[in-house]
Scaffold this active site. Structure first.
Site, PDB file in Angstrom:
ATOM      1  N   LYS A  14       1.315   4.402  -2.928  1.00 50.15           N
ATOM      2  CA  LYS A  14       1.239   5.833  -2.611  1.00 50.15           C
ATOM      3  C   LYS A  14       2.526   6.543  -3.011  1.00 50.15           C
ATOM      4  O   LYS A  14       2.494   7.674  -3.526  1.00 50.15           O
ATOM      5  CB  LYS A  14       0.968   6.015  -1.114  1.00 50.15           C
ATOM      6  CG  LYS A  14      -0.405   5.529  -0.677  1.00 50.15           C
ATOM      7  CD  LYS A  14      -0.576   5.621   0.832  1.00 50.15           C
ATOM      8  CE  LYS A  14      -1.953   5.118   1.247  1.00 50.15           C
ATOM      9  NZ  LYS A  14      -2.135   5.112   2.716  1.00 50.15           N
ATOM     10  N   ASP A  25       0.836  -1.207   0.000  1.00 51.57           N
ATOM     11  CA  ASP A  25       0.000   0.000   0.000  1.00 51.57           C
ATOM     12  C   ASP A  25       0.870   1.257   0.000  1.00 51.57           C
ATOM     13  O   ASP A  25       0.625   2.194  -0.766  1.00 51.57           O
ATOM     14  CB  ASP A  25      -0.924  -0.013   1.217  1.00 51.57           C
ATOM     15  CG  ASP A  25      -1.831   1.212   1.255  1.00 51.57           C
ATOM     16  OD1 ASP A  25      -2.641   1.377   0.323  1.00 51.57           O
ATOM     17  OD2 ASP A  25      -1.731   2.005   2.213  1.00 51.57           O
ATOM     18  N   GLY A  77      -9.924   6.130   7.588  1.00 44.30           N
ATOM     19  CA  GLY A  77     -11.239   6.481   8.111  1.00 44.30           C
ATOM     20  C   GLY A  77     -12.130   7.106   7.056  1.00 44.30           C
ATOM     21  O   GLY A  77     -11.660   7.762   6.132  1.00 44.30           O
TER      22      GLY A  77
END
Length: 239
Positions: free
Chosen positions: A9, A5, A106
């Protein structure tokens, strides 16, 4: 866990920084699955914490691009990025160090970022403006693809945790192999006997070349004084 991940990025950030696409598979990545509580404790004794970092740095005509567990000095600002928070630390030629810090996960944080992009597009459409900001923040890429520096060319300090047989001369044998490969020891922690009869020997080195470290560790695999695979962590933000 395996750094995938963070590597995705990093590929996006490098593309924005240099205006050219970066092949994801060219980015070296290593996860945190081999770390143990002992590594966290020893790092703290040396004055560091361990973070999973995605690092990009201009290196001549190429770029360092790597993801791996990294020791960060406890007095460095990145050492205080914890929990669900993420941070991007930049150093510019004229502006110096900059930190961008906030929630990295989130539904609220993600939703806010998506809505922000939609609002930018909506305003451009309403104003009749197209491509005000190109996708990669560059009007025209100078080249089709950027060169990623091989991980073997990296130079930094290293943390080693050896599981060694508890007998005289072990430390000198380990130090000898490191010295043969131009790896200088900065500090050593040696603890008492463990339950299985081996003892941890923990070292912090001065700056060394990755290829030399790999060569030294390969040489040590045949040594009868070591009882387990060596744990290696790179040091990025030194004290």
């Amino acid at each position: 866990m395996n750094g995938t991940d963070a590597a995705h990025k990093l590929a996006i950030l490098i593309s924005i920084a240099f205006g050219v696409p970066v092949p994801f598979r060219s980015i070296y990545r290593e996860g945190i699955d081999r770390l143990t509580p002992d590594d966290l404790r020893y790092a703290s004794e040396f004055g560091y914490c361990i973070k999973l970092l995605a690092v990009a740095r201009k290196a001549g005509d190429s770029v360092e691009a790597r993801v791996h567990p990294t020791m960060v000095a406890l007095d460095h600002i990145m050492a205080n990025v914890n929990g669900v928070y993420n941070a991007i630390y930049l150093e510019g030629d004229f502006v110096g160090p900059n930190l961008y810090y906030g929630y990295g996960a989130g539904k609220r944080a993600t939703g806010s970022a998506v809505v922000s992009d939609l609002m930018v597009l909506a305003r451009q459409i309403r104003s009749g403006v197209k491509n005000l900001m190109p996708p990669l923040a560059h009007v025209k890429p100078e080249r089709g693809e950027i060169s990623i520096q091989p991980i073997e060319d990296l130079r930094c300090s290293y943390y080693f945790r050896f599981s060694a047989v508890d007998r005289p001369g072990v430390l000198s044998k380990i130090s000898g192999v490191l010295g043969e490969n131009d790896i200088s020891i900065y500090s050593v922690i040696q603890k008492g006997r463990e339950l299985d009869g081996s003892v941890p020997v923990v070292m912090l080195t001065h700056e060394a070349k990755e290829s030399s470290v790999r060569k030294a560790l390969a040489r040590m695999e045949g040594m009868d004084v070591l009882t387990d695979k060596t744990m290696t962590i790179r040091v990025e933000a030194s004290k």
